[in-house]
Design a protein around this motif. Structure first.
Motif, PDB file in Angstrom:
ATOM      1  N   ASN A  46     -11.059  13.385 -35.424  1.00 19.67           N
ATOM      2  CA  ASN A  46     -11.069  13.827 -34.025  1.00 19.67           C
ATOM      3  C   ASN A  46      -9.767  14.562 -33.747  1.00 19.67           C
ATOM      4  OD1 ASN A  46     -10.169  13.058 -30.977  1.00 19.67           O
ATOM      5  ND2 ASN A  46     -12.352  13.452 -31.105  1.00 19.67           N
ATOM      6  N   ASP A  76      -4.707   8.225 -21.328  1.00 23.31           N
ATOM      7  CA  ASP A  76      -3.718   9.125 -21.926  1.00 23.31           C
ATOM      8  C   ASP A  76      -2.809   9.584 -20.792  1.00 23.31           C
ATOM      9  OD1 ASP A  76      -5.417   8.781 -24.060  1.00 23.31           O
ATOM     10  OD2 ASP A  76      -5.594  10.903 -24.526  1.00 23.31           O
ATOM     11  N   ARG A 135     -14.530  10.076 -39.948  1.00 20.11           N
ATOM     12  CA  ARG A 135     -14.625  10.922 -38.748  1.00 20.11           C
ATOM     13  C   ARG A 135     -13.229  11.423 -38.441  1.00 20.11           C
ATOM     14  NH1 ARG A 135     -13.770   9.721 -32.931  1.00 20.11           N
ATOM     15  NH2 ARG A 135     -14.728  11.453 -31.809  1.00 20.11           N
ATOM     16  N   ASN A 150      -6.856  12.354 -35.325  1.00 17.14           N
ATOM     17  CA  ASN A 150      -7.236  10.943 -35.534  1.00 17.14           C
ATOM     18  C   ASN A 150      -8.241  10.879 -36.681  1.00 17.14           C
ATOM     19  OD1 ASN A 150      -7.441  10.243 -31.950  1.00 17.14           O
ATOM     20  ND2 ASN A 150      -5.724  10.046 -33.346  1.00 17.14           N
ATOM     21  N   SER A 154     -11.174  17.662 -26.733  1.00 18.84           N
ATOM     22  CA  SER A 154     -11.364  16.893 -27.962  1.00 18.84           C
ATOM     23  C   SER A 154     -12.484  17.485 -28.804  1.00 18.84           C
ATOM     24  CB  SER A 154     -11.638  15.420 -27.646  1.00 18.84           C
ATOM     25  OG  SER A 154     -12.945  15.232 -27.159  1.00 18.84           O
ATOM     26  N   LEU A 191      -3.184  16.031 -31.558  1.00 18.54           N
ATOM     27  CA  LEU A 191      -3.215  14.757 -32.277  1.00 18.54           C
ATOM     28  C   LEU A 191      -4.458  14.738 -33.158  1.00 18.54           C
ATOM     29  CD1 LEU A 191      -2.254  11.769 -32.676  1.00 18.54           C
ATOM     30  CD2 LEU A 191      -3.561  11.209 -30.614  1.00 18.54           C
ATOM     31  N   TRP A 200     -11.681  17.166 -20.788  1.00 18.66           N
ATOM     32  CA  TRP A 200     -11.426  16.077 -19.850  1.00 18.66           C
ATOM     33  C   TRP A 200     -10.331  16.510 -18.894  1.00 18.66           C
ATOM     34  CZ3 TRP A 200     -14.832  12.383 -21.487  1.00 18.66           C
ATOM     35  CH2 TRP A 200     -15.218  12.453 -22.840  1.00 18.66           C
ATOM     36  N   HIS A 208     -10.823   5.298 -21.644  1.00 18.28           N
ATOM     37  CA  HIS A 208     -11.777   5.704 -22.680  1.00 18.28           C
ATOM     38  C   HIS A 208     -11.404   5.050 -24.000  1.00 18.28           C
ATOM     39  CE1 HIS A 208      -8.396   8.499 -22.816  1.00 18.28           C
ATOM     40  NE2 HIS A 208      -8.626   8.575 -24.118  1.00 18.28           N
ATOM     41  N   SER A 244     -11.190  13.306 -14.093  1.00 16.20           N
ATOM     42  CA  SER A 244     -11.442  12.505 -15.300  1.00 16.20           C
ATOM     43  C   SER A 244     -10.221  12.401 -16.211  1.00 16.20           C
ATOM     44  CB  SER A 244     -12.592  13.104 -16.102  1.00 16.20           C
ATOM     45  OG  SER A 244     -13.811  12.946 -15.395  1.00 16.20           O
ATOM     46  N   ARG A 245      -9.170  13.112 -15.878  1.00 18.77           N
ATOM     47  CA  ARG A 245      -8.017  13.175 -16.782  1.00 18.77           C
ATOM     48  C   ARG A 245      -7.407  11.802 -17.042  1.00 18.77           C
ATOM     49  NH1 ARG A 245      -4.567  12.791 -19.597  1.00 18.77           N
ATOM     50  NH2 ARG A 245      -2.961  14.223 -20.353  1.00 18.77           N
ATOM     51  N   TYR A 261     -10.845   8.289 -38.535  1.00 19.40           N
ATOM     52  CA  TYR A 261     -11.542   7.004 -38.506  1.00 19.40           C
ATOM     53  C   TYR A 261     -12.286   6.815 -39.814  1.00 19.40           C
ATOM     54  CZ  TYR A 261     -11.034   7.328 -33.384  1.00 19.40           C
ATOM     55  OH  TYR A 261     -10.541   7.445 -32.111  1.00 19.40           O
ATOM     56  N   HIS A 320      -8.144   2.862 -23.237  1.00 17.28           N
ATOM     57  CA  HIS A 320      -6.787   3.237 -22.831  1.00 17.28           C
ATOM     58  C   HIS A 320      -6.846   4.479 -21.936  1.00 17.28           C
ATOM     59  CE1 HIS A 320      -7.680   5.932 -26.192  1.00 17.28           C
ATOM     60  NE2 HIS A 320      -6.819   6.783 -25.637  1.00 17.28           N
ATOM     61  N   PHE A 322     -18.567   6.915 -28.192  1.00 20.61           N
ATOM     62  CA  PHE A 322     -17.415   7.117 -27.321  1.00 20.61           C
ATOM     63  C   PHE A 322     -17.659   6.354 -26.020  1.00 20.61           C
ATOM     64  CE2 PHE A 322     -15.570   9.639 -23.843  1.00 20.61           C
ATOM     65  CZ  PHE A 322     -14.236   9.463 -24.163  1.00 20.61           C
ATOM     66  N   VAL A 359     -13.147   4.278 -28.408  1.00 19.25           N
ATOM     67  CA  VAL A 359     -14.154   4.553 -29.431  1.00 19.25           C
ATOM     68  C   VAL A 359     -14.565   3.223 -30.050  1.00 19.25           C
ATOM     69  CG1 VAL A 359     -14.609   5.753 -31.618  1.00 19.25           C
ATOM     70  CG2 VAL A 359     -13.175   6.848 -29.883  1.00 19.25           C
ATOM     71  N   ARG A 417      -3.519  18.791 -26.230  1.00 20.77           N
ATOM     72  CA  ARG A 417      -2.832  18.335 -25.018  1.00 20.77           C
ATOM     73  C   ARG A 417      -1.692  19.279 -24.618  1.00 20.77           C
ATOM     74  NH1 ARG A 417      -3.206  12.532 -25.817  1.00 20.77           N
ATOM     75  NH2 ARG A 417      -4.888  12.190 -27.306  1.00 20.77           N
TER      76      ARG A 417
HETATM   77  C1  MD3 Z   1     -11.055  11.088 -21.539  1.00 23.16           C
HETATM   78  N1  MD3 Z   1      -9.220   9.860 -28.943  1.00 23.16           N
HETATM   79  O1  MD3 Z   1      -6.616  10.409 -29.113  1.00 23.16           O
HETATM   80  S1  MD3 Z   1     -11.478  11.809 -27.867  1.00 23.16           S
HETATM   81  C2  MD3 Z   1      -7.000   9.824 -28.070  1.00 23.16           C
HETATM   82  O2  MD3 Z   1     -12.335  10.080 -30.474  1.00 23.16           O
HETATM   83  C3  MD3 Z   1      -8.430   9.456 -27.947  1.00 23.16           C
HETATM   84  O3  MD3 Z   1     -10.360   9.863 -31.293  1.00 23.16           O
HETATM   85  C4  MD3 Z   1     -10.620   9.495 -28.999  1.00 23.16           C
HETATM   86  O4  MD3 Z   1      -8.799   8.844 -27.002  1.00 23.16           O
HETATM   87  C5  MD3 Z   1     -11.144   9.859 -30.351  1.00 23.16           C
HETATM   88  O5  MD3 Z   1      -6.256   9.538 -27.136  1.00 23.16           O
HETATM   89  C6  MD3 Z   1     -11.406  10.064 -27.907  1.00 23.16           C
HETATM   90  C7  MD3 Z   1     -12.047  11.996 -26.211  1.00 23.16           C
HETATM   91  C8  MD3 Z   1     -11.027  11.864 -25.122  1.00 23.16           C
HETATM   92  C9  MD3 Z   1      -9.696  12.174 -25.318  1.00 23.16           C
HETATM   93  C10 MD3 Z   1      -8.815  12.111 -24.262  1.00 23.16           C
HETATM   94  C11 MD3 Z   1      -9.265  11.756 -22.981  1.00 23.16           C
HETATM   95  C12 MD3 Z   1     -11.453  11.505 -23.885  1.00 23.16           C
HETATM   96  C13 MD3 Z   1     -10.597  11.440 -22.800  1.00 23.16           C
HETATM   97  C14 MD3 Z   1      -8.400  11.722 -21.866  1.00 23.16           C
HETATM   98  C15 MD3 Z   1      -8.878  11.388 -20.627  1.00 23.16           C
HETATM   99  C16 MD3 Z   1     -10.204  11.062 -20.461  1.00 23.16           C
END
Ligand code: MD3
Ligand code: FE
Length: 203
Positions: free
Chosen positions: A196, A123, A194, A110, A135, A108, A168, A177, A172-173, A112, A121, A144, A179, A200
């Motif tokens: 990201n 995942d 930004r 992202n 990530s 994915l 992660w 989490h 911690s999965r 910003y 949220h 974050f 932003v 997955r």
């Molecule tokens: C911790 N993205 O795409 S990356 C996402 O920075 C998402 O765009 C954020 O959360 C971003 O779902 C955070 C860090 C991240 C990603 C997945 C996680 C941290 C996580 C899954 C579980 C725990």
């Protein structure tokens, strides 16, 4: 040196710095074929983060729910293939954190711009929750928010900058989490944005 944030959560500061040019070129190719778009949540909100995907599966959202699809709903075509430099970086980062043979089938992307945010949220749309998520942060820095396994657990704040990679997995999965709203700024390579990448195992 890998930095442990929580059990199963490992921060590799600067890990992607040496390959950033290749990653950014690959991002440009992917989003030329599958443009970034602002998805709508099941609750009817338009996300402030713009998203696209590459790999066999891609994450999407609409009024009818969140899901992984093998084609881009905008074009009806398969998502662009996962670039080799993406798969290679994700594999090496996961190994550094102790997760061997990480072969993600979804990435994915992202994007910003200042003011964009991602609320807290989990995942959990992936079928294989034993695999970690990797990530990669590029461009402007972000704050974050890393919480616990309950939405009410107070999150710890981490600054993520260009080149930082995090893994992660394990306990911690399923952590909550998000932003914080992206601050104004100008990145030498990416300007006012930004990017990201999250890798997955979705299938
Ligand atoms: C911790 N993205 O795409 S990356 C996402 O920075 C998402 O765009 C954020 O959360 C971003 O779902 C955070 C860090 C991240 C990603 C997945 C996680 C941290 C996580 C899954 C579980 C725990
Ligand atoms: Fe997430």
């Amino acid at each position: 040196a890998p930095e442990l944030m929580a059990p199963g959560a490992v921060l590799l500061r600067g890990f992607a710095g040496a390959v950033d040019a290749a990653l950014l070129e690959a991002v440009a190719q992917v989003i030329a074929a599958a443009p970034l778009r602002h998805l709508v949540t099941p609750g009817g909100y338009t996300m402030t983060v713009a998203m696209s995907n590459c790999g066999a599966l891609g994450w999407t959202s609409s009024r009818s729910g969140y899901r992984y699809t093998s084609t881009d709903p905008l074009s009806g075509q398969p998502w662009p293939p996962m670039p080799g430099c993406f798969a290679d970086l994700a594999l090496r980062a996961a190994a550094e954190a102790g997760f061997n043979d990480f072969r993600p089938d979804a990435c994915l992307i992202n994007r910003y711009e200042p003011g964009a945010r991602l609320s807290l949220h989990q995942d959990r749309d992936e079928s294989d929750l034993s695999a970690p998520i990797v990530s990669v942060s590029l461009g402007l820095p972000a704050v974050f928010l890393f919480g616990g396994t309950r939405r009410t657990d107070r999150p710890t704040r981490y600054q993520l900058v260009h080149g930082d990679v995090a893994v992660w997995g394990g306990p911690s999965r399923l952590a909550y989490h998000g932003v914080a709203p992206l601050a104004e700024g100008e990145h030498p390579r990416l300007g006012r944005q930004r990017i990201n990448l999250t890798f997955r195992c979705a299938a």
